[in-house]
Write an enzyme that holds these catalytic residues in place. Structure first.
Site, PDB file in Angstrom:
ATOM      1  CG  HIS A 129      32.924  35.063  41.867  1.00  0.00           C
ATOM      2  ND1 HIS A 129      33.771  35.384  40.824  1.00  0.00           N
ATOM      3  CD2 HIS A 129      33.714  35.085  42.981  1.00  0.00           C
ATOM      4  CE1 HIS A 129      34.994  35.577  41.284  1.00  0.00           C
ATOM      5  NE2 HIS A 129      34.999  35.419  42.594  1.00  0.00           N
ATOM      6  CG  HIS A 158      36.139  36.832  47.568  1.00  0.00           C
ATOM      7  ND1 HIS A 158      36.580  35.544  47.821  1.00  0.00           N
ATOM      8  CD2 HIS A 158      35.913  36.866  46.224  1.00  0.00           C
ATOM      9  CE1 HIS A 158      36.620  34.857  46.687  1.00  0.00           C
ATOM     10  NE2 HIS A 158      36.219  35.624  45.702  1.00  0.00           N
ATOM     11  CD  GLU A 201      38.370  37.567  42.537  1.00  0.00           C
ATOM     12  OE1 GLU A 201      37.666  36.900  43.323  1.00  0.00           O
ATOM     13  OE2 GLU A 201      38.941  37.080  41.546  1.00  0.00           O
TER      14      GLU A 201
END
Lengths: 145, 145
Positions: free
Chosen positions: A8, A87, A136
């Site tokens: 994502h 992010h 992440e």
């Protein structure tokens, strides 16, 4: 380590409600998940699905709104009042191996692995060590693949 | 309009060479395309593939370095010397229909459709009208799907 799936893109927003309306009405998103609170990470979260090739699941948009004024994204929203890209999140098969890998590369892993928005272990790596991008790393959910 | 595939995430960088080394050595990318110049857009470009589900193509990373000091991303790099996430690009079946759609929604389309890095027509939409995200809309390449 081999580059994993881009799970994502985290997009910070001052208002989940307004962003959901934007993705639905302007971008034409048809799969918008139920928003939920993730107080341990200081955010309210809503996933928007994008289509992948040949009917597969594409990279999701993870809308994140500050849970309260102590949220780690409060400063980002203060600097970017309309919100924006926050992010990028990649999947790995094993979170502890990934942590050791990045540390061996000299990248600053921010804290210990903890449960993220998809219910699997995640950690963040400092953007200064990641080509300017807050990154992440998340363990691939078992049932999804 | 229905939300299309997230074709790529544009990541601005002061150095394609350094970013390519990062994606190869730290992130473990195995498919890094040949860099090329796109002077009409003021950038040097390099695409990095990420894997999608079940062997499909995932969302690409589009590394962009300023072509010269008149580049539209020069200011972004001045503000973010390490580089960072710059734009998100979604595919549409018809670029002219998409332009009419976004204009009807009151979103500011930046200029006329022009040939982008994948050789198909693209345009950008103002981040203030796109949930804080500079958004590129590109016509899906015919042969890829």
């Amino acid at each position: 380590m081999k580059l994993g799936r881009l799970n994502h893109i985290g997009v910070a927003t001052p208002s989940l409600e307004r962003s959901i309306a934007y993705y639905r009405d302007v971008m034409g998103a048809t799969k918008i998940h139920e928003p939920f609170d993730l107080p341990a990470q200081g955010v309210k979260v809503c996933f928007v699905d994008t289509p992948g090739e040949n009917g597969t699941a594409g990279t999701q948009i993870e809308l994140i709104e500050p849970f309260d004024e102590t949220s780690p994204i409060t400063a980002f929203i203060a600097k970017n009042p309309a919100g924006g890209q926050h992010h990028m999140c990649y999947e790995v098969p094993d979170i502890h191996e990934a942590k050791a890998w990045f540390e061996a590369k000299g990248a600053r892993v921010l804290g210990e692995p903890r449960i993220g928005a998809h219910g699997t272990l995640i950690f963040f790596v400092h953007p200064k060590d990641m080509n300017g991008v807050l990154t992440e790393i998340m363990e691939t959910p078992k049932e999804a693949h």
